[in-house]
Design an enzyme around this catalytic site. Structure first.
Site, PDB file in Angstrom:
ATOM      1  N   PRO A 296       3.578  -4.944  12.860  1.00  0.00           N
ATOM      2  CA  PRO A 296       2.357  -4.160  12.644  1.00  0.00           C
ATOM      3  C   PRO A 296       2.634  -2.663  12.533  1.00  0.00           C
ATOM      4  O   PRO A 296       2.089  -1.852  13.271  1.00  0.00           O
ATOM      5  CB  PRO A 296       1.515  -4.481  13.883  1.00  0.00           C
ATOM      6  CG  PRO A 296       2.513  -4.802  14.944  1.00  0.00           C
ATOM      7  CD  PRO A 296       3.707  -5.398  14.245  1.00  0.00           C
TER       8      PRO A 296
ATOM      9  N   SER B 100      -7.180  -5.534  12.646  1.00  0.00           N
ATOM     10  CA  SER B 100      -6.730  -4.174  12.367  1.00  0.00           C
ATOM     11  C   SER B 100      -5.827  -4.243  11.159  1.00  0.00           C
ATOM     12  O   SER B 100      -4.941  -5.079  11.076  1.00  0.00           O
ATOM     13  CB  SER B 100      -5.952  -3.614  13.548  1.00  0.00           C
ATOM     14  OG  SER B 100      -4.842  -4.439  13.808  1.00  0.00           O
ATOM     15  N   SER B 101      -6.061  -3.376  10.207  1.00  0.00           N
ATOM     16  CA  SER B 101      -5.169  -3.347   9.057  1.00  0.00           C
ATOM     17  C   SER B 101      -4.035  -2.410   9.401  1.00  0.00           C
ATOM     18  O   SER B 101      -4.254  -1.309   9.864  1.00  0.00           O
ATOM     19  CB  SER B 101      -5.916  -2.858   7.843  1.00  0.00           C
ATOM     20  OG  SER B 101      -7.109  -2.234   8.233  1.00  0.00           O
ATOM     21  N   CYS B 102      -2.835  -2.889   9.256  1.00  0.00           N
ATOM     22  CA  CYS B 102      -1.681  -2.101   9.683  1.00  0.00           C
ATOM     23  C   CYS B 102      -1.219  -1.233   8.557  1.00  0.00           C
ATOM     24  O   CYS B 102      -1.007  -1.697   7.458  1.00  0.00           O
ATOM     25  CB  CYS B 102      -0.527  -2.998  10.058  1.00  0.00           C
ATOM     26  SG  CYS B 102      -1.072  -4.429  10.899  1.00  0.00           S
ATOM     27  N   ILE B 103      -1.030   0.011   8.848  1.00  0.00           N
ATOM     28  CA  ILE B 103      -0.528   0.919   7.821  1.00  0.00           C
ATOM     29  C   ILE B 103       0.583   1.715   8.452  1.00  0.00           C
ATOM     30  O   ILE B 103       0.575   1.939   9.639  1.00  0.00           O
ATOM     31  CB  ILE B 103      -1.682   1.772   7.274  1.00  0.00           C
ATOM     32  CG1 ILE B 103      -2.129   1.152   5.967  1.00  0.00           C
ATOM     33  CG2 ILE B 103      -1.280   3.192   7.195  1.00  0.00           C
ATOM     34  CD1 ILE B 103      -2.829   2.032   5.019  1.00  0.00           C
TER      35      ILE B 103
END
Ligand code: FAD
Lengths: 411, 103
Positions: A296, B100-103
């Site tokens: 992540p 949660s979008s991981c960036i």
């Protein structure tokens, strides 16, 4: 003699091969690396090709140049991993390689075939990617003859590698059209599944400000369902539509198909990986480095570089039968170019979002979340560091753990 | 941490109204959250919610695309059932954290 086998000789595979060859005795350990491609691409350079700042020659060098003596390089397609037998099949299954420890570094690829219509008749005519050399070069040609209209940048879905690249692309497009004196004839729009320009709140605020300043529109919360080639529109699942004259797409990113053939991936063929130890979940003698892992954090070269130090320590522990003590924190560090002469920089990890400040903390010439000229040159200098230091596994003048020093939380 | 009452049960939620303890969830609570979102839950809704909860509990990532794997609906129908922001709405009703979008 025991074997370490590395799959993929991109950024991650090359740099870990260099590190391990220095670390492990040649009498006890052989190291083999496999890749189907003879050329190493400096992918961050793809961004500059559409605007004629770099050309193909700036981003391609022979892979072999970066593989150290004492590492066997096999050019072959990787067919699949047989983790129960500690074996990998290559060359369409005609040859097998045994390993004691395996490192998966097969990266990610774009998968435009996942979106109906994306590979239709407009592909590489009015629809382009810039995540491949072919896409970036074709787009450079198309932009030269573009004299006005709607240029749309669309992010298909998350995760995708180098999450700041679409923003950088659109910032550079703004400068490019200004230089050509036709900025007022071009409408620039970012269409994204995210609720804003970026995921993390503080960086989003800074970046949205820049977009507004540069008159770049944003269409948020848009999940592309298909491309209408005839009417030159992209549609989302609720029939929201955005028209384009040129569409620059960041297609779905997937792990290598080889991962799927090995039944070792998630929905998108990324390998489930312990986010701290970097060991593949359920496999004690397999580690994962770079974009291939489902960590992540960002899929970025800087992440592979930072993670490599932890992987190296844990691999040595595993060899000695000791517990894995090194804990990767998800550290990522990305320069973001914002025009032909300026840039900003973000530094973050699993827990801490990008914050303003300076970097690296002990000299701090680069401004975090600040738009400066020096940051732009930092990005260009990165190309030199990449070929000369990073791939060879040398230490860069920054720490592997993220440092909270010299960062400030805004009110 | 904030608490909120749904169908007579107090549950722990974060500032966006997502559950911080998915164990506190039940079907009645789901119906009450759905009502706040202007939705009446059908069997199909419940089937999707169950799919999302199972996937979350087994630690798999949730995304719009993963809905295709549910065998219940495709993405288009998913939008029709939870209009606007289907993944955000459905996870809220399912009592699990917002993906949660991981960036
Ligand atoms: C436009 C763009 C801009 C970027 N900008 C930045 C930046 O500014 N900063 C940054 O840190 N990162 C940036 N990145 C990301 C960075 O380039 C990648 O994260 C990094 O290269 C990942 O390294 P990797 O080794 O995991 O994968 P890769 O370098 O992609 O290597 C994977 C290798 O595996 C091989 N392979 C895969 N499957 C098989 C198979 N079946 N058989 C044989 N070989 C196989 C491939 O041939 C390839 O050589 C950018 C990327 C792009 C596209």
């Amino acid at each position: 003699m025991k074997n370490i086998l590395i799959l993929g000789a991109g950024t991650a595979g090359t740099l870990i091969a260099n590190k391990l060859r220095k670390r492990l005795s040649k009498r006890e350990w052989s190291i083999t690396i496999v890749d189907e491609n003879k050329e190493h691409y400096y992918q961050p350079g793809f961004l500059f090709i559409p605007f004629g700042i770099y050309n193909q020659n700036d981003v391609i060098k022979p892979k072999a140049k970066f593989i150290p003596k004492g590492v066997d390089f096999i050019y072959s397609q990787i067919d699949k991993i047989l983790p129960q037998e500690n074996k990998v099949l290559i060359a369409e299954g005609k040859r097998e390689l045994k390993y004691d420890f395996l490192i998966i570094a097969t990266g990610t690829r774009i998968a435009p075939e996942e979106t109906p219509g994306l590979l239709g008749e407009l592909w590489h005519k009015d629809i382009f990617d810039f995540y491949t050399v072919e896409g970036a070069v074709a787009l450079a040609e198309r932009l030269k003859s573009f004299n006005g209209g709607k240029l749309v940048v669309n992010i298909t879905e998350l995760p995708f590698k180098c999450p700041v690249a679409p923003l950088e692309f659109i910032f550079l497009a703004d400068t490019y059209f200004k230089k050509r004196g036709i900025r007022d004839k071009v409408e620039l729009t970012l269409v994204t599944p995210l609720p804003g320009a970026f995921t993390k709140p503080i960086a989003t605020k800074m970046l949205s400000g820049l977009m507004e300043e540069k008159n770049i529109k944003i269409v948020p919360d848009f999940n592309i369902a298909e491309v209408d080639n005839l009417n030159k529109k992209i549609l989302d699942y609720e029939e929201k539509a955005v028209e384009f004259d040129i569409l620059v797409t960041i297609p779905t990113n997937k792990g290598a198909d080889m991962i799927e053939r090995s039944s070792m991936g998630d929905d998108l063929n990324f390998v489930p990986t312990d986010k701290h130890t970097l060991q593949a979940v359920g496999h004690e003698n397999i580690f994962v480095l770079g974009d291939a892992a489902n960590l992540p954090t960002s899929k970025a070269g800087s992440v592979a570089h930072f993670a490599a130090d932890f992987l190296e320590e844990n691999l040595i522990s595993a060899i000695n039968g000791e517990p894995l003590k090194a804990k990767f924190d998800g550290h990522a560090n990305c320069y973001i170019v914002t025009s032909y002469s300026k840039g900003t920089l973000i530094d973050f990890n699993y827990e801490t979002e990008p914050l303003p400040g300076r970097y690296p903390y002990w000299i701090g010439p680069f401004g975090l979340l600040k738009d400066t000229r020096l940051n732009y040159f930092g990005k260009l200098f990165f190309k030199w560091m990449y070929w000369n230091l990073l791939l060879k596994g040398h230490h860069l003048p920054v720490t592997s753990h993220m440092s909270m020093c010299c960062k400030e939380r805004p009110e | 941490m904030a608490q909120k009452e749904f169908a007579g049960h107090m549950v722990d939620v974060n500032e966006e109204g997502y559950f911080t303890n998915p164990q506190q969830w039940n079907k009645e609570i789901a119906a009450a959250i759905a009502k706040e979102e202007g939705l009446e839950l059908s069997d199909k809704h419940y089937a999707i919610i169950e799919f999302l909860r199972n996937r979350f509990i087994s630690g798999e990532a949730l995304s719009i695309r993963s809905i295709n794997k549910s065998g219940i609906v495709d993405v288009k129908e998913f939008y029709a059932l939870f209009p606007g922001a289907p993944l955000k709405k459905s996870t809220k009703i399912a009592g699990i954290p917002k993906p949660s979008s991981c960036i």
